[in-house]
Design a protein around this motif. Structure first.
Motif, PDB file in Angstrom:
ATOM      1  N   TRP A 160      71.025  59.530  56.610  1.00 39.86           N
ATOM      2  CA  TRP A 160      70.688  60.953  56.419  1.00 39.86           C
ATOM      3  C   TRP A 160      69.934  61.155  55.102  1.00 39.86           C
ATOM      4  O   TRP A 160      69.004  61.961  55.025  1.00 39.86           O
ATOM      5  CB  TRP A 160      71.954  61.794  56.442  1.00 39.86           C
ATOM      6  CG  TRP A 160      71.726  63.273  56.311  1.00 39.86           C
ATOM      7  CD1 TRP A 160      71.718  63.998  55.157  1.00 39.86           C
ATOM      8  CD2 TRP A 160      71.458  64.201  57.374  1.00 39.86           C
ATOM      9  NE1 TRP A 160      71.466  65.331  55.424  1.00 39.86           N
ATOM     10  CE2 TRP A 160      71.309  65.476  56.787  1.00 39.86           C
ATOM     11  CE3 TRP A 160      71.345  64.073  58.756  1.00 39.86           C
ATOM     12  CZ2 TRP A 160      71.040  66.620  57.541  1.00 39.86           C
ATOM     13  CZ3 TRP A 160      71.091  65.213  59.503  1.00 39.86           C
ATOM     14  CH2 TRP A 160      70.931  66.471  58.894  1.00 39.86           C
ATOM     15  N   ASP A 168      68.322  63.661  62.723  1.00 40.33           N
ATOM     16  CA  ASP A 168      68.100  65.069  63.071  1.00 40.33           C
ATOM     17  C   ASP A 168      66.940  65.151  64.055  1.00 40.33           C
ATOM     18  O   ASP A 168      65.818  65.545  63.717  1.00 40.33           O
ATOM     19  CB  ASP A 168      67.817  65.873  61.805  1.00 40.33           C
ATOM     20  CG  ASP A 168      67.746  67.368  62.071  1.00 40.33           C
ATOM     21  OD1 ASP A 168      68.145  67.804  63.171  1.00 40.33           O
ATOM     22  OD2 ASP A 168      67.283  68.101  61.170  1.00 40.33           O
ATOM     23  N   GLY A 171      65.283  68.540  64.430  1.00 37.28           N
ATOM     24  CA  GLY A 171      64.723  69.105  63.207  1.00 37.28           C
ATOM     25  C   GLY A 171      65.337  70.418  62.747  1.00 37.28           C
ATOM     26  O   GLY A 171      64.716  71.147  61.977  1.00 37.28           O
ATOM     27  N   ASP A 172      66.582  70.703  63.162  1.00 36.49           N
ATOM     28  CA  ASP A 172      67.187  71.978  62.770  1.00 36.49           C
ATOM     29  C   ASP A 172      68.024  71.886  61.496  1.00 36.49           C
ATOM     30  O   ASP A 172      68.679  72.843  61.096  1.00 36.49           O
ATOM     31  CB  ASP A 172      68.040  72.546  63.906  1.00 36.49           C
ATOM     32  CG  ASP A 172      69.284  71.695  64.193  1.00 36.49           C
ATOM     33  OD1 ASP A 172      69.398  70.588  63.620  1.00 36.49           O
ATOM     34  OD2 ASP A 172      70.131  72.145  64.999  1.00 36.49           O
ATOM     35  N   GLY A 173      68.002  70.693  60.859  1.00 39.35           N
ATOM     36  CA  GLY A 173      68.741  70.528  59.616  1.00 39.35           C
ATOM     37  C   GLY A 173      70.231  70.357  59.810  1.00 39.35           C
ATOM     38  O   GLY A 173      70.996  70.368  58.839  1.00 39.35           O
TER      39      GLY A 173
END
Length: 333
Positions: A160, A168, A171-173
């Motif tokens: 991470w 991810d 890509g939404d965090g």
């Protein structure tokens, strides 16, 4: 020498004998070690008992000594395991190596062994401290369960921090995950399920649990469960945590069968099959419990206890009468 077999009350038994065993009457010079495992087809335990036997064979070749090793399968029945232990004791085995079906029943095993003055080495499934410290001929060989969970969390945490896009996927965090658990109420299941998630939360990684369930350490059960999860959540799944390698391999089997592009699966054990799957790109990583070191340590301690030697010369024994085998991680490059 003819080795007496565990009788029909043992549902599955394998008799393994190293160099120095021949025909004739029972030989009192032979060291006899009885091993009972909770489940004979458990991949990690199979590798570990094979390593035990390899160490015994090597010792016989090097010294000319005689050692016989009998491995029995309790088939997940504590009653069956109790009968196996009774039989080992009745046949005057020198040492008992016990992988408990039910760790809470260890006190009864200790009582039987102490009455017969037969040393006991528990392994892989740790009894409570009270049982371990109740007699000076009782020990435990294993790895630190919490540490294995921490190392598994470290695999995800390091990735991470260095390459979050690999985890991810949308890509939404946030990290959306599924958890595959071992047996209900087993202490390793509880620790390996809760600790990795808590560590990642404490490190500031936003997490969303999509689902999770018991696959009971089983590759086939995990494969079936994984199919349901992938059909339900599809590409929303970003990481799958598994309490052991067999379940991780079951997930990978389903990924391959469904033709999916998913590799973010982490396990614990470091079995040969698990390591091969990591190197082959099927798993992201695993925690290596080093089954060979476990098996060899268990054998050397058994040998010392059977011969009246100093078991402290064979391993670093902690105050709680346990031996902890170091671990490492194996990660896909």
């Amino acid at each position: 020498m003819s080795i007496r077999r565990v009788p029909a009350l043992v549902l599955a038994a394998a008799l393994l004998c190293c160099a120095g065993c021949g025909g004739g009457e029972p030989d009192s010079s032979v060291i006899r070690i009885g091993i009972t495992v909770y489940k004979g087809d458990d991949t990690y335990l199979s590798n570990m008992t094979a390593a035990f036997q390899e160490s015994a064979d090597a010792y016989c070749r090097e010294t000319g000594a005689k050692v016989s090793v009998t491995v029995t399968d309790a088939q997940e029945s504590q009653a069956t395991q109790n009968s196996q232990i009774d039989r080992f004791i009745s046949l005057n085995y020198d040492v008992l190596c016990v992988n408990m079906v039910d760790r809470t029943d260890a006190g009864r095993v200790v009582d039987k062994a102490r009455a017969a003055d037969v040393p006991v080495l528990f392994f892989n499934r740790e009894p409570v401290r009270e049982d371990l410290t109740s007699w000076d001929k009782v020990y435990y060989v294993g790895s630190d369960t919490r540490e294995s969970a921490e190392l598994q969390a470290g695999i995800i945490l390091d990735l991470w921090r260095t390459d979050p896009a690999r985890l991810d996927r949308n890509g939404d965090g946030m990290l959306q995950y599924v958890m595959f658990e071992g047996e209900t109420r087993h202490q390793d299941t509880i620790i390996r399920t809760e600790v990795p998630i808590q560590i990642l939360k404490d490190a500031g990684i936003p997490l969303e649990r999509l689902d999770g369930g018991q696959a009971n350490w089983s590759r086939s059960q995990a494969a079936a469960l994984a199919e349901n999860y992938f059909k339900t959540y599809g590409d929303a799944i970003e990481v799958i945590f598994c309490n052991n390698d067999d379940m991780a391999l079951g997930v990978a089997d389903t990924v391959e069968r469904l033709g999916l592009d998913f590799r973010n699966i982490v396990g614990i054990d470091g079995t040969p099959q698990g390591l091969e799957a990591v190197d082959g790109g099927k798993l992201l990583g695993t925690v290596v419990m080093d089954y060979a070191a476990h098996g060899d340590t268990l054998f050397r301690m058994s040998l010392a206890l059977a011969g009246g030697g100093d078991v402290n010369n064979t391993a670093e024994i902690r105050e709680d009468r346990s031996v902890r085998i170091p671990m490492s991680v194996h990660i896909r490059k």
